[in-house]
Design a protein around this motif. Structure first.
Motif, PDB file in Angstrom:
ATOM      1  N   THR A  79      -7.202  -3.412   6.482  1.00  0.00           N
ATOM      2  CA  THR A  79      -7.424  -3.890   5.119  1.00  0.00           C
ATOM      3  C   THR A  79      -6.905  -2.893   4.094  1.00  0.00           C
ATOM      4  N   ARG A  80      -7.160  -1.620   4.312  1.00  0.00           N
ATOM      5  CA  ARG A  80      -6.674  -0.602   3.367  1.00  0.00           C
ATOM      6  C   ARG A  80      -5.155  -0.550   3.330  1.00  0.00           C
ATOM      7  N   VAL A  81      -4.530  -0.635   4.489  1.00  0.00           N
ATOM      8  CA  VAL A  81      -3.066  -0.613   4.547  1.00  0.00           C
ATOM      9  C   VAL A  81      -2.494  -1.828   3.819  1.00  0.00           C
ATOM     10  N   LEU A  82      -3.023  -3.009   4.110  1.00  0.00           N
ATOM     11  CA  LEU A  82      -2.508  -4.221   3.476  1.00  0.00           C
ATOM     12  C   LEU A  82      -2.758  -4.225   1.972  1.00  0.00           C
ATOM     13  N   ASP A  83      -3.933  -3.740   1.547  1.00  0.00           N
ATOM     14  CA  ASP A  83      -4.211  -3.660   0.103  1.00  0.00           C
ATOM     15  C   ASP A  83      -3.223  -2.720  -0.591  1.00  0.00           C
ATOM     16  N   ALA A  84      -2.946  -1.590   0.029  1.00  0.00           N
ATOM     17  CA  ALA A  84      -2.005  -0.636  -0.569  1.00  0.00           C
ATOM     18  C   ALA A  84      -0.597  -1.223  -0.620  1.00  0.00           C
ATOM     19  N   LEU A  85      -0.184  -1.886   0.450  1.00  0.00           N
ATOM     20  CA  LEU A  85       1.160  -2.462   0.487  1.00  0.00           C
ATOM     21  C   LEU A  85       1.303  -3.651  -0.455  1.00  0.00           C
ATOM     22  N   ASP A  86       0.190  -4.270  -0.814  1.00  0.00           N
ATOM     23  CA  ASP A  86       0.209  -5.402  -1.738  1.00  0.00           C
ATOM     24  C   ASP A  86       0.291  -4.950  -3.195  1.00  0.00           C
ATOM     25  N   ASP A  87       0.147  -3.653  -3.445  1.00  0.00           N
ATOM     26  CA  ASP A  87       0.146  -3.108  -4.801  1.00  0.00           C
ATOM     27  C   ASP A  87       1.550  -2.619  -5.179  1.00  0.00           C
ATOM     28  N   ALA A  88       2.083  -3.122  -6.283  1.00  0.00           N
ATOM     29  CA  ALA A  88       3.456  -2.787  -6.701  1.00  0.00           C
ATOM     30  C   ALA A  88       3.625  -1.293  -6.981  1.00  0.00           C
ATOM     31  N   ASP A  89       2.638  -0.654  -7.611  1.00  0.00           N
ATOM     32  CA  ASP A  89       2.747   0.774  -7.885  1.00  0.00           C
ATOM     33  C   ASP A  89       2.750   1.585  -6.590  1.00  0.00           C
ATOM     34  N   CYS A  90       1.895   1.211  -5.657  1.00  0.00           N
ATOM     35  CA  CYS A  90       1.862   1.909  -4.365  1.00  0.00           C
ATOM     36  C   CYS A  90       3.204   1.778  -3.650  1.00  0.00           C
ATOM     37  N   ARG A  91       3.780   0.594  -3.675  1.00  0.00           N
ATOM     38  CA  ARG A  91       5.093   0.404  -3.031  1.00  0.00           C
ATOM     39  C   ARG A  91       6.160   1.245  -3.731  1.00  0.00           C
ATOM     40  N   ALA A  92       6.093   1.342  -5.052  1.00  0.00           N
ATOM     41  CA  ALA A  92       7.060   2.172  -5.786  1.00  0.00           C
ATOM     42  C   ALA A  92       6.925   3.630  -5.373  1.00  0.00           C
ATOM     43  N   PHE A  93       5.696   4.107  -5.210  1.00  0.00           N
ATOM     44  CA  PHE A  93       5.494   5.497  -4.783  1.00  0.00           C
ATOM     45  C   PHE A  93       6.065   5.715  -3.392  1.00  0.00           C
ATOM     46  N   LEU A  94       5.818   4.772  -2.479  1.00  0.00           N
ATOM     47  CA  LEU A  94       6.335   4.919  -1.117  1.00  0.00           C
ATOM     48  C   LEU A  94       7.857   4.949  -1.103  1.00  0.00           C
ATOM     49  N   ARG A  95       8.489   4.141  -1.963  1.00  0.00           N
ATOM     50  CA  ARG A  95       9.958   4.175  -2.055  1.00  0.00           C
ATOM     51  C   ARG A  95      10.441   5.509  -2.601  1.00  0.00           C
ATOM     52  N   ALA A  96       9.688   6.095  -3.514  1.00  0.00           N
ATOM     53  CA  ALA A  96      10.102   7.344  -4.164  1.00  0.00           C
ATOM     54  C   ALA A  96       9.879   8.577  -3.289  1.00  0.00           C
ATOM     55  N   LEU A  97       9.026   8.482  -2.301  1.00  0.00           N
ATOM     56  CA  LEU A  97       8.641   9.657  -1.520  1.00  0.00           C
ATOM     57  C   LEU A  97       9.608   9.967  -0.378  1.00  0.00           C
TER      58      LEU A  97
ATOM     59  N   LEU B  64       5.769  11.944  -9.426  1.00  0.00           N
ATOM     60  CA  LEU B  64       5.694  10.523  -9.087  1.00  0.00           C
ATOM     61  C   LEU B  64       5.437   9.680 -10.330  1.00  0.00           C
ATOM     62  N   SER B  65       4.552  10.156 -11.187  1.00  0.00           N
ATOM     63  CA  SER B  65       4.232   9.443 -12.424  1.00  0.00           C
ATOM     64  C   SER B  65       5.490   9.242 -13.261  1.00  0.00           C
ATOM     65  N   GLU B  66       6.261  10.307 -13.412  1.00  0.00           N
ATOM     66  CA  GLU B  66       7.489  10.237 -14.215  1.00  0.00           C
ATOM     67  C   GLU B  66       8.558   9.376 -13.529  1.00  0.00           C
ATOM     68  N   THR B  67       8.758   9.593 -12.238  1.00  0.00           N
ATOM     69  CA  THR B  67       9.791   8.871 -11.495  1.00  0.00           C
ATOM     70  C   THR B  67       9.539   7.369 -11.493  1.00  0.00           C
ATOM     71  N   CYS B  68       8.274   6.984 -11.310  1.00  0.00           N
ATOM     72  CA  CYS B  68       7.935   5.570 -11.180  1.00  0.00           C
ATOM     73  C   CYS B  68       7.456   4.951 -12.489  1.00  0.00           C
ATOM     74  N   ASP B  69       7.406   5.743 -13.555  1.00  0.00           N
ATOM     75  CA  ASP B  69       6.973   5.267 -14.870  1.00  0.00           C
ATOM     76  C   ASP B  69       5.591   4.617 -14.800  1.00  0.00           C
ATOM     77  N   VAL B  70       4.652   5.366 -14.194  1.00  0.00           N
ATOM     78  CA  VAL B  70       3.267   4.922 -14.050  1.00  0.00           C
ATOM     79  C   VAL B  70       2.395   5.976 -14.726  1.00  0.00           C
ATOM     80  N   PRO B  71       1.405   5.575 -15.529  1.00  0.00           N
ATOM     81  CA  PRO B  71       0.536   6.559 -16.179  1.00  0.00           C
ATOM     82  C   PRO B  71      -0.097   7.494 -15.144  1.00  0.00           C
ATOM     83  N   LEU B  72      -0.297   8.751 -15.536  1.00  0.00           N
ATOM     84  CA  LEU B  72      -0.807   9.755 -14.607  1.00  0.00           C
ATOM     85  C   LEU B  72      -2.182   9.378 -14.053  1.00  0.00           C
TER      86      LEU B  72
END
Length: 121
Positions: free
Chosen positions: A11-29, A38-46
């Protein structure tokens, strides 16, 4: 694919993968990054970045490492904690998740030990 000693919670894995910000972080890492990077790269508030990193860490998709610096001002860096994700059905037709973990070198293992010591103090 090989499961780790601490099997990920589906459930935790699927919830994280369903979140657009989480997916953006995984792509950036591609390489370890700080929360600020990560905040700056993905344009997500700190503040959101810290919440999403906690979600990814609890899902065992991201690991927090302590960067040990000569000036004593150590800082946390985050890295993707998997090489591949496999979803499948087991013999009972229950959905299971398996994460293929990257090989850990001596410097990563030392950083893990240091992070654990900091959590306990």
């Amino acid at each position: 694919m090989s499961a780790s000693d601490d099997d990920p919670d589906l459930t935790r894995v699927l919830d994280a993968l369903d979140d657009a910000d989480c997916r953006a972080f995984l792509r950036a890492l591609d390489e370890p990054m700080t929360a600020n990077e990560l905040s700056e790269t993905c344009d997500v508030p700190l503040s959101t970045t810290y919440r999403k990193l906690e979600q990814l860490t609890e899902a065992t998709l991201v690991a927090e490492e302590t960067e040990i610096r000569p000036d004593g001002r150590h800082r946390s860096r985050y890295r993707a904690a998997f090489d591949a994700i496999e979803l499948s059905f087991d013999d009972d037709r229950d959905l299971v998740v398996d994460l293929e973990r990257p090989a850990r070198g001596p410097s990563e293992r030392l950083a893990d030990i240091w992070s654990e010591v900091q959590r306990e103090t």
